[in-house]
Design a protein around this motif. Structure first.
Motif, short mmCIF file in Angstrom:
data_model
loop_
_atom_site.label_atom_id
_atom_site.label_comp_id
_atom_site.label_asym_id
_atom_site.label_seq_id
_atom_site.Cartn_x
_atom_site.Cartn_y
_atom_site.Cartn_z
N VAL A 1 9.54 16.43 4.71
CA VAL A 1 10.64 16.67 5.64
C VAL A 1 10.67 18.14 6.01
O VAL A 1 10.75 19.02 5.13
N LEU A 2 10.57 18.41 7.32
CA LEU A 2 10.60 19.77 7.84
C LEU A 2 11.83 19.96 8.71
O LEU A 2 12.27 19.04 9.41
N PRO B 1 0.80 -1.23 0.00
CA PRO B 1 0.00 0.00 0.00
C PRO B 1 0.83 1.27 0.00
O PRO B 1 0.44 2.27 -0.60
N ALA B 2 1.99 1.25 0.68
CA ALA B 2 2.85 2.44 0.70
C ALA B 2 3.34 2.78 -0.70
O ALA B 2 3.47 3.94 -1.07
N GLN B 3 3.60 1.76 -1.50
CA GLN B 3 4.02 1.98 -2.89
C GLN B 3 2.84 2.53 -3.70
O GLN B 3 3.00 3.42 -4.53
N ALA B 4 1.66 1.98 -3.45
CA ALA B 4 0.48 2.47 -4.15
C ALA B 4 0.22 3.94 -3.87
O ALA B 4 -0.23 4.68 -4.74
N ALA B 5 0.52 4.37 -2.64
CA ALA B 5 0.28 5.76 -2.26
C ALA B 5 1.12 6.74 -3.07
O ALA B 5 0.79 7.93 -3.15
N LEU B 6 2.19 6.26 -3.69
CA LEU B 6 3.03 7.14 -4.51
C LEU B 6 2.29 7.62 -5.76
O LEU B 6 2.76 8.52 -6.44
N ARG B 7 1.12 7.01 -6.03
CA ARG B 7 0.35 7.47 -7.20
C ARG B 7 -0.17 8.88 -7.00
O ARG B 7 -0.57 9.53 -7.98
N ALA C 1 12.49 7.79 -7.46
CA ALA C 1 13.53 8.83 -7.50
C ALA C 1 13.28 9.91 -8.55
O ALA C 1 13.34 11.11 -8.23
N PRO C 2 13.01 9.57 -9.82
CA PRO C 2 12.79 10.65 -10.80
C PRO C 2 11.53 11.46 -10.53
O PRO C 2 11.48 12.65 -10.82
N LEU C 3 10.51 10.82 -9.95
CA LEU C 3 9.29 11.56 -9.62
C LEU C 3 9.54 12.50 -8.46
O LEU C 3 9.02 13.62 -8.44
N ARG C 4 10.31 12.05 -7.49
CA ARG C 4 10.65 12.90 -6.35
C ARG C 4 11.34 14.17 -6.82
O ARG C 4 10.99 15.28 -6.40
N PHE D 1 9.92 23.84 5.04
CA PHE D 1 9.76 22.72 4.10
C PHE D 1 11.11 22.49 3.44
O PHE D 1 11.54 23.27 2.59
N THR D 2 11.76 21.39 3.82
CA THR D 2 13.14 21.14 3.40
C THR D 2 13.25 20.13 2.26
O THR D 2 14.12 20.27 1.39
N ASP D 3 12.39 19.10 2.27
CA ASP D 3 12.59 18.01 1.33
C ASP D 3 11.35 17.12 1.29
O ASP D 3 10.45 17.25 2.12
N VAL D 4 11.33 16.23 0.31
CA VAL D 4 10.45 15.07 0.29
C VAL D 4 11.37 13.87 0.27
O VAL D 4 12.28 13.80 -0.57
N ASP D 5 11.18 12.92 1.20
CA ASP D 5 12.15 11.83 1.30
C ASP D 5 11.89 10.74 0.26
O ASP D 5 10.98 10.85 -0.57
#
Length: 248
Positions: free
Chosen positions: A231-232, A70-76, A191-194, A221-225
């Motif tokens: 990431v804050l 499900p965590a992978q699915a959430a990347l949609r 990675a490329p989507l991030r 707001f520093t990053d998206v991991d």
């Protein structure tokens, strides 16, 4: 416009909610299918909120049966956000005006123009289908008095840019863009989507507030991991937030 190979689509003149219709149809579908409702009578957003959907706006749901956890699915949600950015860029020819508000809103000139809602079906902890719901204010924006305090002001594509596009045309643009980013996710990972998301992220490097329901985090707001979490940088150091409402 070429419709992407491997995806089906259904256009309904009226439906209660495209996400609800997705849940009803999922067991009967052979592959990923877009459901477009030209009129929704009971549209909804995140946390059960009402989603305003007057005629001319866009309401659609992609039903998928993705592999993985499900965590992978959430990347949609990132696939959908990037696809919306691409589709809106084609419509408006103003890429500089479009930004992505983590985790699932799209902004036009800093105002909310689109939202994404992910829902899953399944039993016993096993996911059988994923619904990627997308709403876009193509012609109308909701009234300010219908919004919760602190929410980003809404806008529409038509009022902000003068661009007028019908929902079925927009579905073709969005469907093609989604297939492109979905292929990248499946082939190359997140990675490329991030990186693409960070390139368009709203308020990156600026102070924001993240509310999880139990906690409130205020920081830069520093990053998206690597897993899509926010990431804050806060007074207490680096904080990673998996899911939250974001306020500017």
């Amino acid at each position: 416009m070429v419709w992407p190979t491997g995806y089906d689509r259904r256009v309904l003149s009226e439906v209660d909610s495209t996400n609800a219709e997705a849940a009803r149809l999922a067991p009967t579908l052979a592959g990923p299918t877009w459901i477009l409702g030209l009129r929704q009578t009971a549209g909804r957003g995140r946390r059960g909120r009402v989603w305003s959907d007057p005629p001319g706006n866009f309401a659609a749901t992609l039903v998928m049966m993705p592999k993985g956890e499900p965590a992978q699915a959430a990347l949609r949600s990132f696939v959908a956000a990037l696809a919306l950015a691409d589709a809106l860029t084609q419509v408006t020819a103003r890429p500089e005006a479009i930004s992505l508000k983590w985790p699932n809103d799209v902004l036009l000139n800093g105002a909310k123009v689109a939202g994404i809602l992910l829902e899953t079906t399944g039993q016993g902890g096993q996911m059988s289908s994923l619904a990627v719901g997308v709403g876009v204010n193509l012609t109308h924006a909701p009234d300010l008095d219908t919004l919760e305090p602190g929410a980003v002001s809404p806008t529409s594509v038509l009022s902000a840019t003068g661009a007028n596009v019908d929902p079925e045309t927009f579905l073709c643009l969005l469907g093609s863009a989604f297939a492109h980013w979905e292929d990248k996710l499946v082939t190359h990972g997140f990675a490329p989507l991030r990186l693409a998301f960070l390139d368009r992220a709203a308020r990156l490097g600026e102070p924001i507030t993240a509310r999880t329901g139990r906690e409130t985090f205020v920081g830069t707001f520093t990053d998206v991991d690597a897993h899509g979490a926010l990431v804050l940088t806060t007074a207490k150091g680096r904080q990673t937030v998996q899911a939250a409402e974001i306020f500017f």
